[in-house]
Design a protein around this motif. Structure first.
Motif, PDB file in Angstrom:
ATOM      1  N   UNK A   1      26.859 -37.276 -11.689  1.00 56.25           N
ATOM      2  CA  UNK A   1      26.108 -38.447 -11.216  1.00 56.25           C
ATOM      3  C   UNK A   1      24.852 -38.562 -12.055  1.00 56.25           C
TER       4      UNK A   1
ATOM      5  N   UNK B   1      21.587 -39.999 -11.033  1.00 53.51           N
ATOM      6  CA  UNK B   1      20.364 -39.652 -10.309  1.00 53.51           C
ATOM      7  C   UNK B   1      20.746 -39.187  -8.906  1.00 53.51           C
ATOM      8  N   UNK B   2      20.387 -37.974  -8.549  1.00 52.15           N
ATOM      9  CA  UNK B   2      20.679 -37.465  -7.207  1.00 52.15           C
ATOM     10  C   UNK B   2      19.424 -37.552  -6.361  1.00 52.15           C
ATOM     11  N   UNK B   3      19.616 -37.896  -5.084  1.00 54.72           N
ATOM     12  CA  UNK B   3      18.466 -37.919  -4.189  1.00 54.72           C
ATOM     13  C   UNK B   3      18.889 -37.484  -2.794  1.00 54.72           C
TER      14      UNK B   3
ATOM     15  N   UNK C   1      21.675 -37.198  -1.357  1.00 53.65           N
ATOM     16  CA  UNK C   1      22.896 -36.408  -1.265  1.00 53.65           C
ATOM     17  C   UNK C   1      24.055 -37.169  -0.668  1.00 53.65           C
ATOM     18  N   UNK C   2      23.795 -38.407  -0.243  1.00 54.50           N
ATOM     19  CA  UNK C   2      24.856 -39.155   0.438  1.00 54.50           C
ATOM     20  C   UNK C   2      25.973 -39.585  -0.512  1.00 54.50           C
ATOM     21  N   UNK C   3      25.618 -39.909  -1.724  1.00 56.21           N
ATOM     22  CA  UNK C   3      26.653 -40.302  -2.680  1.00 56.21           C
ATOM     23  C   UNK C   3      27.564 -39.118  -2.994  1.00 56.21           C
TER      24      UNK C   3
END
Lengths: 314, 210, 431
Positions: B126, B128-130, B132-134
Motif C-alpha cells: 500500500x 500510505x498506511x494510517x 489500518x482499515x484498508x
C-alpha cells in the motif's frame, strides 16, 4: 438522474450509464472468483417485490444481492391490487416500514415502480413495468454489446418485434441512443407504437431493410397470444416476416451479433440454430445480468442517512 | 436527500478543485523519486531476509498507489535475487467497512489476481498506511482468493493514527502527521515513471479529513 | 323579504352585454335592478368594490354520486363544493346507484337537494335504462319529475340505432341529449391519449379518433332525427371541427369542454399520477388549442366541470385500474381565468361560457342578471392568489391534479336566490 433509485434509462445520462457499466465490469470479476461473494452489503436488506412473476429476472437480482452479502427477501403479492383490499401504495408503505435498503419492483402495469418510489424512503429499482421500461435488461444488453464490440458509439442496433408492448425495447432505445448508437426498430405496423420516431429511432416495416448493415440485431420476445389474429395473423407469418434467421442475417454486418432478452420462443423470434449458436450472445446476456444488477445494487442500495463515505487513505 | 453517486464529470471537477486546494496547501515533498526508490530497494532486501522461501512470494498491490510500488519491488527482487514473481492487484472497496449509508459510492477499481494465493507468501503493498482499515479490508479480500501461507504488509509511508491492531511489516518512512493532514502518493502512469510523496496540510476548519 | 345590495363591483353579464361598474339589487330571491348608485338604505350591503360580479355559474356536467356512492360525494358535499366554486346551478349526471333512470330517483335527488344543498341541483336523467344502451327511459315522466336533460354519461351508446331512437324520442320532451362520445371499440383498454406520451409511458393509448368517430356518428344522427345533441367534455381538435361544421349546416348541436381539457395536456401524465387520468383523456397541445378556439368562436357553448369525485383508495392503484375523473367544482374558475390572463378569451366570453350559454343549452332559467331573473350571483377576485388543498375543500374526495398548487382567482361570495350561501371567510352557509 440516478440516486433515488433506477426507474428507467430515460432518467439517466451518459455518465450514469458509463459508471454503471464500469462498475458492472468489476462485479463480473467477482463472479469469476472461486468465492463469488463479497461482504459489501452485509446487513442490508433487499426486497424483490414481484407483482408479476418472472423467475429469471427475480433470480438474477437474488443472486446479485446475495453475491454482495445482502439479505434478499422475495415478496410476490397477487398481481392486481384490486384482487385484495390493499392498494399498491399500502403495500409499498408496509414494506418500507420494514426498513429495506432497496426494493426491486416488477409489475405488469407501467408506472407502478414510480408510484411506489414516490412513497418509499428506500431506493426503488425497476425490474420491468408494463410496456414502460426494464432498465437493468437494457444495461446488461449494452454491457454485452460493449464487451463484444468495444463500444456502442457509432453502432447500428436493430430491435425487432412487438415494440408497442415491449419495455425492453423502450429501455434499449434510450440506452443505445444515449450512448451514441443508431437505433432502428422493425416490426409489423400493428406492433409499432404511435409516434415511435419520437423516441429517437427509425422505424421499418421490413426486417431486411432494418437489418441492412446492422452491428447488433436484437429480437424481442413475443407474447404468443398476440400472434393469434388481433395484431398478427399467425406465428407462421410472424416468423416468415420478422423472425431472425441466418438468411435474413446475411444483410447485417458480417460480424453482427444477435441478442434476445429471453426466454426465446424457438422458431418464432429466432430460428432454432440461431438460438444456441454464434452469433447469438444470449448466454452472455444472462451472465452479464448478474454482474450488472450487482453494480446497480452496489451503487444504490442503502437507506438515506447523512453519513458521508470518505475515502480513507490508510 | 443524499447526493447521487458521483458521475465522471462531477469527479473530474472535484479532482480539479482538489488539485487547486492541494497546490495552495501543499507543505512540501516528503519523499522524492530517488528517496522512494531507495526505500523500496531497502524494503526488497528486508523481504528477502525475512522470507524463508522467496520463491513463494506473491506481490499484491492495493490500487491505486500500491500497484506501481508492488511492480517496483518485483523488479528489485528480480534484479537482486533473479525471482520471477506474480504481481496481483487487489481492490479493497467492496470490503470496506464504511459503505453503510446511501450516497456516493466509491468507484470500484480493478482486481486482477493472476495466480492462486494458496500456500504463497503474500506481500500486500500500500502507499500510505494510517488507520489500518484498508489493510484489514485487503486481508479479508485476500482470504476470499484462497489460503496464503503468510501475509505481510508493505507501506511506503506510515503516518500513524492506527485504529485497528494492524502491524506494518515493512515501512518506507514513518511520517507523523496531524489528523487533518493528507499524505498523497503520486506516480506517473509509465511503469517506471517518477514517484513522489507530498504532505497536504489540512484546513484549520478540518476541510481535509483523512 | 330581505333585500341585498351588491355594491360597486364590475358587473359582467354577457346575456345583456353588460361590463361596467354597477350595483345589483336583489329582492325576494330575484334580481330587481342592475345600475349605478342604487339607493336602497334598508338592504343588506355586500361590498364588491374591486371585485367582479357575475351571474352564478351553471355546470352542465357533474357527478354528485348520490344515491349510492356517498363515500365519494353526496348532494350536500357536492352542492357545498359548488357554492365554494361559484356554481349556483349544478346538473348532476345519472350514473348513480341506482341509476337515475326512474322518476323516483329524480325526485329523491331533488328532495335531498332541497334539504342539503346550498345551490340548485338539476338532475340529468339516464337516456337508457340502467345506462345499458338497450331501452329508452320514460323521458316524459322524468321531465315531469324534474330532469333537465338526458345522458348515459360515462358510457357511450354504442348501438347506433339505439342512439338514433334516443335523439328522436327526446324531441318529444324538448330536452337535449348529452353524449359521452367515445367509440369504445376503438378505446379498448386505452387510458392515456394515444401519441408520443402514451408511447413513452408504455400505457395503452386512447386515440383521438375514438372521439371524432363517435361525434361524427352522433352529428349524423342529430341531422336525420332533428334531436338536440349536446356533446359532453369535448377533448379533440377533430370533434371541434365536426361540431363547427355541423352548426354551420344548421344541425342542432351544442358542446361543452372541461377546465382540465382547456389547460392541461397529456404531458401531465408523465408521473403516472392517477389524478391526471380522465375520460376522455388529456390530449395534445394542439387539441387544447382547438378547444380554446372552439370556445372563443362559439363552436363550444359551455365550460362544464365533469366534477368526478373518487376516493383516495380508489385512485391509489395502478394507472390502468384507477377510475377516470377529477374534481372540478372548486377549482374551475381560477383554472379557466388563465385563458383570460393569456388573452385567449375575453372576460365576457369566459363568463358567458360559465353562465348564460350553459343555461341556454339546457333551457334553464339562470345565468343572467335581468329584472325578474333568479338572484343567483357570484362575486370573485380574479387576481387573488390562494393555495388549493383538496383536504380543506368541501368535496369528500381529493382527486385533483391541482392539489397543492397556487391558484389565481378566488370566489368571495356566492348568492343563491338572493341569499349568501358561501363567503370566503365564513365558508358555506347551509340553507
Amino acid at each position: 438522474m440516478m440516486g433515488r433509485g433506477l426507474l428507467g434509462i430515460e432518467d439517466l445520462d451518459r455518465d450514469d450509464i458509463e459508471l454503471i457499466l464500469e462498475t458492472a465490469a468489476h462485479m463480473k470479476e467477482v463472479g469469476e472468483r472461486d468465492v463469488k461473494k463479497v461482504p459489501t452489503l452485509r446487513g442490508r436488506t433487499i426486497i424483490n417485490l414481484f407483482f408479476e412473476s418472472s423467475t429469471r429476472t427475480r433470480t438474477s437480482f437474488e443472486i446479485a444481492g446475495k453475491r454482495l452479502s445482502a439479505d434478499v427477501v422475495n415478496f410476490s403479492p397477487s398481481s392486481s391490487s384490486l384482487s385484495k383490499s390493499e392498494s399498491i401504495i399500502d403495500t409499498a408503505k408496509t414494506l418500507d416500514a420494514m426498513d429495506p435498503d432497496a426494493v426491486v419492483v416488477r409489475h405488469k402495469v407501467a408506472g407502478v415502480p414510480k408510484r411506489i418510489a414516490d412513497e418509499l424512503e428506500a431506493p426503488v429499482i425497476n425490474a420491468g413495468d408494463g410496456a414502460h421500461e426494464h432498465p437493468t435488461q437494457a444495461l446488461l444488453d449494452l454491457m454485452t454489446v460493449v464487451e463484444k464490440k468495444g463500444r456502442a458509439d457509432g453502432l447500428t442496433v436493430t430491435i425487432v418485434g412487438d415494440i408497442a408492448h415491449s419495455r425492453v425495447a423502450r429501455s434499449n432505445i434510450y440506452a443505445f441512443t444515449k450512448m451514441g448508437a443508431e437505433v432502428r426498430v422493425a416490426g409489423p405496423p400493428t406492433m409499432l407504437p404511435a409516434n415511435v420516431e419520437s423516441l429517437g429511432v427509425k422505424a421499418f416495416g421490413s426486417l431486411r431493410e432494418a437489418i441492412d448493415g446492422a452491428d447488433v440485431v436484437m429480437a424481442l420476445r413475443i407474447q404468443r397470444e398476440r400472434l393469434s389474429g388481433a395484431i398478427m395473423p399467425s406465428v407462421r407469418e410472424y416468423h416468415a416476416t420478422f423472425g431472425v434467421d441466418r438468411a435474413k442475417l446475411r444483410f447485417a454486418k458480417e460480424d453482427a451479433i444477435v441478442m434476445h432478452p429471453g426466454p426465446v420462443n424457438r422458431g418464432v423470434e429466432l430460428s432454432h440454430d440461431l438460438t444456441d449458436h454464434r452469433p447469438s450472445v444470449i448466454l452472455d446476456q444472462v451472465r452479464n445480468g448478474v454482474a450488472l444488477r450487482m453494480a446497480v445494487l452496489y451503487l444504490l442500495a442503502g437507506r438515506p442517512q447523512p453519513r458521508p463515505t470518505e475515502e480513507e487513505d490508510s | 436527500m443524499t447526493d447521487p453517486p458521483k458521475t465522471a464529470p462531477a469527479r473530474a471537477g472535484e479532482r480539479a478543485h482538489e488539485a487547486a486546494h492541494e497546490a495552495a496547501h501543499e507543505a512540501g515533498v516528503l519523499l522524492d523519486d530517488l528517496g522512494i526508490r531507495r526505500a523500496l530497494v531497502r524494503i526488497s532486501h528486508e523481504i528477502l531476509e525475512r522470507t524463508e522461501d522467496p520463491g513463494a512470494l506473491y506481490l499484491v498491490g492495493i490500487p491505486n498507489g500500491g500497484v506501481p510500488l508492488a511492480r517496483q519491488i518485483a523488479r528489485n527482487l528480480n534484479e537482486i535475487a533473479d525471482l520471477e514473481l506474480p504481481i496481483g492487484v487487489l481492490d479493497t472497496t467492496l470490503y470496506r467497512d464504511d459503505l453503510v449509508a446511501r450516497g456516493s459510492r466509491p468507484r470500484l477499481r480493478k482486481t486482477e489476481m493472476p495466480s492462486a494465493v494458496d500456500d504463497r507468501v503474500v506481500v500486500l503493498v500500500d502507499d500510505v498506511a494510517s488507520t489500518g482499515r484498508t489493510i484489514r479490508a485487503a486481508m479479508d479480500a485476500l482470504m476470499d482468493f484462497g489460503r496464503p501461507r503468510a501475509v505481510q504488509v508493505v507501506a511506503l509511508v506510515d503516518r500513524g493514527h492506527r485504529e485497528l491492531p494492524i502491524r506494518i511489516d515493512y515501512v518506507g518512512k514513518n511520517i507523523p502527521t496531524g489528523r487533518s493532514d493528507r499524505v498523497k502518493f503520486r506516480a506517473e502512469d509509465a511503469s517506471d515513471g517518477a514517484m513522489e510523496v507530498v504532505l497536504v496540510r489540512g484546513d484549520a476548519d478540518g476541510g481535509a479529513t483523512s | 323579504m330581505a333585500r341585498v345590495l351588491i355594491r360597486g363591483g364590475r358587473v359582467i353579464d354577457p346575456a345583456t352585454n353588460r361590463d361596467e361598474i354597477a350595483d345589483v339589487l336583489l329582492e325576494d330571491g330575484r334580481v330587481v335592478s342592475v345600475e349605478s348608485n342604487i339607493d336602497a338604505r334598508d338592504a343588506e350591503l355586500v361590498d364588491a368594490a374591486g371585485l367582479w360580479v357575475t351571474p352564478g355559474f351553471v355546470d352542465l356536467h357533474a357527478h354528485l354520486r348520490e344515491p349510492g356512492q356517498e363515500y365519494k360525494e353526496d348532494i350536500a358535499s357536492g352542492g357545498s363544493a359548488g357554492a365554494a366554486g361559484g356554481f349556483t346551478s349544478i346538473c348532476c349526471m345519472a350514473n348513480t346507484d341506482p341509476v337515475n333512470d326512474d322518476p323516483s330517483v329524480t325526485e329523491y335527488i331533488l328532495d335531498r337537494a332541497r334539504h342539503e344543498s346550498p345551490v340548485r341541483i338539476l338532475p340529468v336523467a339516464a337516456a337508457t335504462k340502467g345506462l345499458k344502451g338497450e331501452l329508452i327511459t320514460e323521458m316524459s315522466a322524468l321531465v315531469e319529475a324534474g330532469a333537465v336533460a338526458f345522458s348515459d354519461d360515462g358510457k357511450t351508446i354504442m348501438d347506433s340505432d339505439m342512439q338514433r331512437r334516443v335523439l328522436e324520442y327526446s324531441k318529444m320532451v324538448d330536452r337535449p341529449v348529452s353524449v359521452h362520445a367515445e367509440d369504445l371499440t376503438l378505446v379498448r383498454d386505452g387510458v392515456v391519449n394515444e401519441g408520443p406520451v402514451s408511447t413513452r409511458l408504455g400505457l395503452p393509448g386512447n386515440p383521438a379518433a375514438a372521439e371524432t368517430i363517435s361525434v361524427a356518428r352522433d352529428i349524423h344522427l342529430a341531422e336525420i332525427t332533428g334531436g338536440h345533441l349536446h356533446v359532453g367534455h369535448v377533448s379533440t381538435a377533430g370533434a371541434v371541427t365536426l361540431i363547427r361544421e355541423a352548426r354551420n349546416r344548421g344541425i342542432h348541436v351544442t358542446g361543452e369542454v372541461t377546465p382540465h381539457h382547456l389547460v392541461l395536456t397529456d404531458a401531465e401524465t408523465a408521473g403516472y399520477d392517477t389524478n391526471t387520468k380522465m375520460s376522455p383523456p388529456l390530449r395534445s397541445a394542439a387539441d387544447v388549442d382547438a378547444c380554446i378556439e372552439g370556445l372563443a368562436d362559439g363552436t363550444l357553448d359551455a365550460i362544464a366541470t365533469d366534477h368526478a369525485p373518487h376516493a383516495v383508495h380508489e385512485k391509489d392503484v395502478e394507472f390502468t385500474e384507477a377510475p377516470p375523473g377529477v374534481l372540478g367544482l372548486e377549482t374551475a374558475l381560477p383554472v379557466v381565468l388563465e385563458l383570460v390572463r393569456s388573452g385567449r378569451l375575453s372576460p365576457a366570453q369566459l363568463i358567458a361560457a360559465l353562465t348564460c350559454n350553459p343555461a341556454q343549452v339546457f333551457h334553464l332559467d339562470a345565468g343572467r342578471l335581468v329584472r325578474g331573473a333568479p338572484g343567483d350571483v357570484v362575486i370573485f377576485d380574479p387576481e387573488r392568489r390562494w393555495t388549493y388543498d383538496p383536504a380543506k375543500g368541501y368535496s369528500k374526495s381529493r382527486n385533483s391534479p391541482w392539489a397543492g398548487q397556487e391558484m389565481q382567482g378566488r370566489i368571495e361570495t356566492t348568492l343563491v336566490a338572493g341569499v349568501v350561501v358561501y363567503h370566503v371567510d365564513r365558508g358555506v352557509l347551509h340553507p
